[in-house]
Design a protein around this motif. Structure first.
Motif, PDB file in Angstrom:
ATOM      1  N   VAL A 147      18.185  48.045  33.299  1.00 33.02           N
ATOM      2  CA  VAL A 147      18.312  47.584  31.917  1.00 33.02           C
ATOM      3  C   VAL A 147      18.035  48.722  30.940  1.00 33.02           C
ATOM      4  CG1 VAL A 147      17.329  46.034  30.178  1.00 33.02           C
ATOM      5  CG2 VAL A 147      17.777  45.186  32.489  1.00 33.02           C
ATOM      6  N   ASP A 176      20.934  51.166  30.787  1.00 31.07           N
ATOM      7  CA  ASP A 176      22.074  50.580  30.084  1.00 31.07           C
ATOM      8  C   ASP A 176      21.865  50.617  28.578  1.00 31.07           C
ATOM      9  OD1 ASP A 176      24.585  49.473  30.056  1.00 31.07           O
ATOM     10  OD2 ASP A 176      23.915  47.418  30.384  1.00 31.07           O
ATOM     11  N   SER A 185      21.321  43.268  30.137  1.00 30.54           N
ATOM     12  CA  SER A 185      20.727  44.244  29.222  1.00 30.54           C
ATOM     13  C   SER A 185      20.795  43.750  27.787  1.00 30.54           C
ATOM     14  CB  SER A 185      21.455  45.588  29.339  1.00 30.54           C
ATOM     15  OG  SER A 185      21.510  46.027  30.679  1.00 30.54           O
TER      16      SER A 185
END
Length: 436
Positions: A83, A86, A219
Motif C-alpha cells: 500500500v 502504491d 491503496s
C-alpha cells in the motif's frame, strides 16, 4: 461483443491485453452484485437512531468502525508495504482520496437523518439516485460511453431514466409515510436522502481518476478513510454539541457501540467490492450495479425491522414498484458490455492521465486490465494492526447489548447467510487477480 481488450498504441508502444474484456466485465458484475449485498446490510445498524442516539454519534461510531476495517483489510490482503509503495508512486491521488472520504462522511451523516425521518426502506432507494450523478460525471469528465454502440447507449440511458422514475415513486410514497400516517419530517428526510445522493454521486469522480492512474483499490481506500474520519469528527464536534456531549452519549450507549462498529466494518467490505466494480466496469456501469443494495436495504428494513408491516397496499405497491424499477435500471446499465471502440476510448483516458502525471503507460494499462503487480513481504506491524483491530471488536462485543428494537431473528439469519455466500463468491472471483 468484444472478447479481448483493445490494444492501445501510444508513443510507439503497444500494450497487450492482460485479460479478456468479457472476463473483466464478468468480474466487475460479480463485484458489483456482492457490493450490493454488503452495502445493503451496512445501513441496518443506523436504525439505532430510533433508540435516541444522535445522528452525529451514530455516524462517528460507524466511521470509527470503518477506519478500523479500512486499515485491517488491505493489510490482511496485501500488506502495508504494498500500500505504501502504491501511494508513493502516485502522490497526487492522495488528495483525491481524502476529498472522496470527506464527501462520503457528509453523505453518511445525511443518510442517518433520512433513515430517522422516512425509514430505511424508503430512504435507501432515494439516495441510490447517486447513479445518475455518477453517470453524469463519468460522461463529462472521463468520456465514458464514447465509441459505444447504439444498443449500449440505449441501455445506459434507459437505465438512468428508470432510476429517476424509481426515485420519484419512492419519494411520493415517503411523503405519505407508512401505514397511512403522514411522517412528521418527511420533507426533511427526502431532502437528506437526495443530498446524500449528490455527495455520493460526486464521490465517484476520485474513484475513477485513481483507477485510470493504475492505483490499487486497497491503496485508495486506505487514504480515503483518513478524509472521512477527519470530516466526521469535525461534523460531530461542531454540530453535535461538542466533544463532551458526543463522548457522554457514547458512554451512555456503550452497549450499542459494537453494532455501529460492525456496521462500519460491513460497509467497508461492500465498498471494497464497489471499488473493484468501478474499476472494471467504470462509474456509469459499476455504481448502478452496486446500487442493487437498495433491494437488500429494503429486505433488512421490511423483513428484519418490519418497517412496512402497517403500510396499506397503496404504499406497499409504490415501494415495491419503485424498488423493482430501480433494479431494472441498474440491470440495463450494467449489462451493457463495452465494445472495442469504447475500450480504446478508455485506454486513451488512461494515457492522458499517464502523460499528465508522468506515469508508466504500460504498467498502468496492465493494472487497469487486472494484471497483478509485485507484492511486498508482510512485516511485524502488519500482524499488529490486524491483532489490534480484532481486539477492539472483541472488547466492544463483550460489552454489547441487544438493541431495543423489534427484530425478526429468522430473517436476520437468512440475510446473514446471504452475506457469507456472496463474500465467498466475490472473494474467489477477485482472488484470481490477487486483488489487483
Amino acid at each position: 461483443m468484444p472478447t479481448t481488450t483493445a490494444q492501445t498504441a501510444t508513443a510507439g508502444t503497444v500494450t497487450p491485453p492482460a485479460r479478456p474484456a468479457i472476463a473483466l466485465h464478468r468480474l466487475g458484475v460479480i463485484a458489483g452484485l456482492t457490493a450490493g449485498v454488503w452495502l445493503g446490510a451496512a445501513e441496518a445498524p443506523t436504525k439505532l437512531v430510533t433508540t435516541g442516539l444522535s445522528p452525529f454519534t451514530i455516524s462517528l461510531c460507524m466511521v470509527a468502525g470503518v477506519f478500523t476495517a479500512r486499515w485491517t483489510v488491505p493489510t490482511l490482503l496485501k500488506g502495508t508495504g504494498f500500500v505504501a509503495d502504491d501511494l508513493r508512486s502516485k502522490p497526487h491521488l492522495i488528495v483525491w482520496a481524502l476529498l472522496a472520504g470527506a464527501l462520503w462522511a457528509v453523505a453518511n451523516t445525511l443518510t442517518v437523518y433520512a433513515i430517522r425521518d422516512v425509514g430505511l426502506a424508503i430512504a435507501f432507494p432515494l439516495w441510490n439516485a447517486n447513479a445518475l450523478i455518477g453517470l453524469f460525471w463519468a460522461r463529462i469528465l472521463f468520456r465514458e460511453l464514447a465509441g459505444a454502440g447504439r444498443l449500449v447507449v440505449a441501455r445506459v440511458l434507459l437505465g438512468a431514466l428508470a432510476t429517476v422514475v424509481a426515485a420519484v415513486l419512492l419519494g411520493f410514497s415517503s411523503m405519505h409515510g407508512t401505514g397511512g400516517v403522514a411522517a412528521p419530517h418527511a420533507v426533511q428526510g427526502v431532502l437528506a436522502a437526495v443530498g446524500a445522493s449528490l455527495m455520493w454521486g460526486t464521490m465517484y469522480v476520485p474513484y475513477r481518476k485513481a483507477y485510470l492512474s493504475g492505483m490499487n483499490p486497497l491503496s485508495f481506500v486506505t487514504a480515503f478513510t483518513v478524509g472521512e474520519l477527519v470530516t466526521v469528527v469535525t461534523l460531530a464536534f461542531a454540530l453535535g454539541g461538542g466533544p463532551g456531549a458526543i463522548l457522554h452519549e457514547m458512554r451512555l450507549a456503550r452497549g450499542a457501540l459494537f453494532w455501529l462498529f460492525l456496521g462500519g466494518f460491513v460497509w467497508v467490505i461492500g465498498d471494497l467490492f464497489q471499488q473493484y466494480a468501478a474499476k472494471y466496469l467504470g462509474i456509469g456501469r459499476g455504481i448502478p450495479l452496486s446500487n442493487t443494495n437498495q433491494l437488500w436495504g429494503l429486505c433488512w428494513g421490511a423483513l428484519v425491522f418490519g418497517e412496512l408491516a402497517g403500510a396499506d397496499w397503496t404504499h406497499k405497491i409504490l415501494v415495491i414498484a419503485g424498488s423493482l424499477t430501480m433494479v431494472m435500471g441498474a440491470a440495463l446499465i450494467s449489462s451493457a458490455v463495452a465494445g472495442n471502440d469504447e475500450q480504446r476510448s478508455r485506454d486513451l483516458a488512461i494515457v492522458r492521465e499517464c502523460e499528465r502525471y508522468g506515469l508508466d503507460q504500460e504498467r498502468t494499462l496492465a493494472a487497469m486490465d487486472g494484471a497483478s503487480l509485485p507484492g511486498r513481504p508482510r512485516r511485524w506491524w502488519d500482524y499488529l494492526i490486524v491483532a489490534t483491530a480484532t481486539a477492539v471488536f472483541v472488547w466492544l462485543g463483550l460489552q454489547a447489548t441487544r438493541p431495543a428494537l423489534a427484530m425478526n431473528l429468522g430473517w436476520t439469519a437468512v440475510l446473514g447467510a446471504v452475506l457469507l455466500i456472496s463474500l465467498i463468491v466475490g472473494g474467489m472471483a477477485l482472488r484470481r487477480t490477487r486483488f489487483s
